[in-house]
Design a protein around this motif. Structure first.
Motif, PDB file in Angstrom:
ATOM      1  N   UNK A 210     -36.006 -49.568 -36.501  1.00  8.01           N
ATOM      2  CA  UNK A 210     -36.607 -49.911 -37.798  1.00  8.01           C
ATOM      3  C   UNK A 210     -35.964 -49.103 -38.923  1.00  8.01           C
ATOM      4  N   UNK A 211     -35.746 -47.818 -38.667  1.00 12.60           N
ATOM      5  CA  UNK A 211     -35.139 -46.993 -39.702  1.00 12.60           C
ATOM      6  C   UNK A 211     -33.695 -47.411 -39.959  1.00 12.60           C
TER       7      UNK A 211
ATOM      8  N   UNK B 261     -33.854 -50.601 -41.891  1.00  8.35           N
ATOM      9  CA  UNK B 261     -34.313 -50.366 -43.256  1.00  8.35           C
ATOM     10  C   UNK B 261     -33.195 -49.753 -44.096  1.00  8.35           C
TER      11      UNK B 261
ATOM     12  N   UNK C  63     -30.693 -52.528 -44.763  1.00  8.79           N
ATOM     13  CA  UNK C  63     -31.170 -53.502 -45.723  1.00  8.79           C
ATOM     14  C   UNK C  63     -31.280 -52.919 -47.115  1.00  8.79           C
ATOM     15  N   UNK C  64     -31.656 -51.662 -47.205  1.00  9.50           N
ATOM     16  CA  UNK C  64     -31.723 -51.020 -48.515  1.00  9.50           C
ATOM     17  C   UNK C  64     -30.360 -51.078 -49.201  1.00  9.50           C
TER      18      UNK C  64
ATOM     19  N   UNK D  43     -29.514 -53.498 -52.476  1.00 10.75           N
ATOM     20  CA  UNK D  43     -29.078 -52.906 -53.742  1.00 10.75           C
ATOM     21  C   UNK D  43     -27.693 -53.377 -54.120  1.00 10.75           C
TER      22      UNK D  43
ATOM     23  N   UNK E  23     -25.074 -38.068 -40.134  1.00 11.22           N
ATOM     24  CA  UNK E  23     -25.601 -39.378 -39.745  1.00 11.22           C
ATOM     25  C   UNK E  23     -24.449 -40.307 -39.372  1.00 11.22           C
TER      26      UNK E  23
ATOM     27  N   UNK F 273     -36.834 -54.513 -54.963  1.00  7.78           N
ATOM     28  CA  UNK F 273     -35.783 -53.720 -54.322  1.00  7.78           C
ATOM     29  C   UNK F 273     -34.745 -53.255 -55.308  1.00  7.78           C
TER      30      UNK F 273
ATOM     31  N   UNK G  82     -35.155 -49.397 -57.691  1.00  8.31           N
ATOM     32  CA  UNK G  82     -34.749 -48.023 -57.424  1.00  8.31           C
ATOM     33  C   UNK G  82     -33.253 -47.790 -57.634  1.00  8.31           C
TER      34      UNK G  82
ATOM     35  N   UNK H 298     -32.794 -40.724 -42.598  1.00  8.52           N
ATOM     36  CA  UNK H 298     -33.064 -42.107 -43.001  1.00  8.52           C
ATOM     37  C   UNK H 298     -34.446 -42.225 -43.629  1.00  8.52           C
ATOM     38  N   UNK H 299     -35.395 -41.488 -43.056  1.00 10.58           N
ATOM     39  CA  UNK H 299     -36.738 -41.570 -43.615  1.00 10.58           C
ATOM     40  C   UNK H 299     -36.759 -41.103 -45.071  1.00 10.58           C
ATOM     41  N   UNK H 300     -35.985 -40.090 -45.387  1.00  8.55           N
ATOM     42  CA  UNK H 300     -36.039 -39.605 -46.766  1.00  8.55           C
ATOM     43  C   UNK H 300     -35.289 -40.523 -47.735  1.00  8.55           C
ATOM     44  N   UNK H 301     -34.343 -41.288 -47.218  1.00  8.96           N
ATOM     45  CA  UNK H 301     -33.492 -42.055 -48.120  1.00  8.96           C
ATOM     46  C   UNK H 301     -33.949 -43.509 -48.240  1.00  8.96           C
ATOM     47  N   UNK H 302     -34.826 -43.902 -47.342  1.00  6.47           N
ATOM     48  CA  UNK H 302     -35.306 -45.276 -47.353  1.00  6.47           C
ATOM     49  C   UNK H 302     -36.670 -45.312 -48.039  1.00  6.47           C
ATOM     50  N   UNK H 303     -36.854 -46.241 -48.966  1.00  7.14           N
ATOM     51  CA  UNK H 303     -38.182 -46.356 -49.587  1.00  7.14           C
ATOM     52  C   UNK H 303     -39.228 -46.586 -48.504  1.00  7.14           C
TER      53      UNK H 303
ATOM     54  N   UNK I 247     -40.416 -49.947 -47.474  1.00  5.50           N
ATOM     55  CA  UNK I 247     -39.364 -50.748 -46.872  1.00  5.50           C
ATOM     56  C   UNK I 247     -39.202 -50.459 -45.390  1.00  5.50           C
ATOM     57  N   UNK I 248     -39.524 -49.232 -45.001  1.00  2.00           N
ATOM     58  CA  UNK I 248     -39.165 -48.789 -43.656  1.00  2.00           C
ATOM     59  C   UNK I 248     -39.789 -49.656 -42.578  1.00  2.00           C
TER      60      UNK I 248
END
Lengths: 183, 183
Positions: free
Chosen positions: A35-36, A39, A42-43, A47, A158, B1, B4, B162-167, B170-171
């Motif tokens: 999922x991450x 996400x 897709x982010x 964009x 990463x 989307x 941001x 990824x958690x910090x960079x993905x809204x 959205x995750x």
DNA sequence: ATAGAATCGACAACATGGTTGACCAGTTCG
DNA sequence: CGAACTGGTCAACCATGTTGTCGATTCTAT
């Protein structure tokens, strides 16, 4: 894609007795990882296309981007629809339809191959080159944003981590659309 | 989307004079990042489905998995097709079609809502629960493989990054299919 | 209590992008 | 030369999405 999967590990984790991971899966449920990743992907893509739309390319879709790359990969002479299909991992018919679409959107054009009357060479138009150029710049900018948020080392970590864990052939395969579809 | 995205950063990087990234984009081209994220995602999903096929679920597709999750998220009472559609970010008609498919594959079933004659509750069948249970176990096993390859800290670093960079919203949005499609 | 608004599910028409299968026109090779 | 391969196209079909419409039902506010 099946070849690299070790079924023993599955059973080991399904059976709580013998576990391959040094860390209990309950700590970090495995389902979050895809999922991450998705996400994040897709982010970036969302964009990119929002920005492309703003820069005069409102009609280009993610699938088109992959196809444009596949055409460009054919070199300055152009590529045939069959080439594109092979590169994208889809049938030549599907590739032909996608090329039709790109031609209709003025991102590509067809020309006869003087050396082989069977082939029709597909080449990017200046507009097609423009969208690829802009895409590269936007991706660089987006990566810059991530680097500013995470720090360059973490971001590079990463990327390096993914590179080591993803089968190298898989990493740059361009077939983004078909994997969801039919058997 | 779009909200941001900071267009100033794009211009800064496109213009080599003022750059937001502390690291020149040429060092690590930005276009590799989405490719790596997608390759990682697809690697996991492909292996999940290869393993699911081996474990008696050869017909379930990635899109179905997302829909099954959306149904399960409705709680034990079930969810309506409109609920599923909202959760998946698609129209209720599209959700209805997907539910049709899952019913045909015996992963879900429909029942009338005694409290509201308009609604038809969609519930997972035992087979549907089974595929979700197995998926969770397989994802845990796959994450275990990555942890074994990368080391648990590096993997956790990827996840945290990824958690910090993905809204955050959205995750865990489940709409995996629509983003490629039409305008 | 009832009129109007909102919601649910269904049907229809259509777009997109994928699949096979068949076929013709060229090219290549034995 | 003829056989075999290759490239492009047509046709039929499938899966998934989209709108728009509609009847039935429920909710809401006067």
């Amino acid at each position: 894609m099946v070849d690299q999967f070790d079924a023993r590990n599955v059973n080991q984790v399904v059976d709580p007795g013998k576990r391959v991971s040094p860390e209990p899966p309950a700590d970090r449920p495995g389902f979050e990882l895809p999922l991450l990743l998705f996400a994040g992907f897709r982010t970036l893509i969302d964009r990119l296309h929002a920005e492309l739309a703003r820069q005069g390319h409102p009609d280009v879709r993610p699938a088109h981007g992959f196809a444009l790359q596949a055409i460009a990969a054919g070199g300055p002479g152009g590529a045939t629809a069959s080439d594109v299909g092979r590169r994208l991992g889809v049938s030549k018919q599907a590739a032909g339809k996608t090329v039709d679409r790109l031609v209709a959107l003025a991102y590509a054009e067809r020309a006869d191959d003087p050396a082989d009357a069977r082939r029709k060479l597909v080449r990017l138009t200046p507009r097609g080159v423009d969208v690829l150029t802009r895409s590269a710049a936007i991706f660089d900018a987006l990566r810059g944003q991530w680097a500013a948020t995470l720090g360059p080392e973490r971001l590079a970590g990463i990327e390096d981590g993914l590179r080591t864990v993803v089968p190298p052939e898989t990493a740059f395969r361009l077939d983004a659309t078909s994997w969801l579809g039919a058997p």
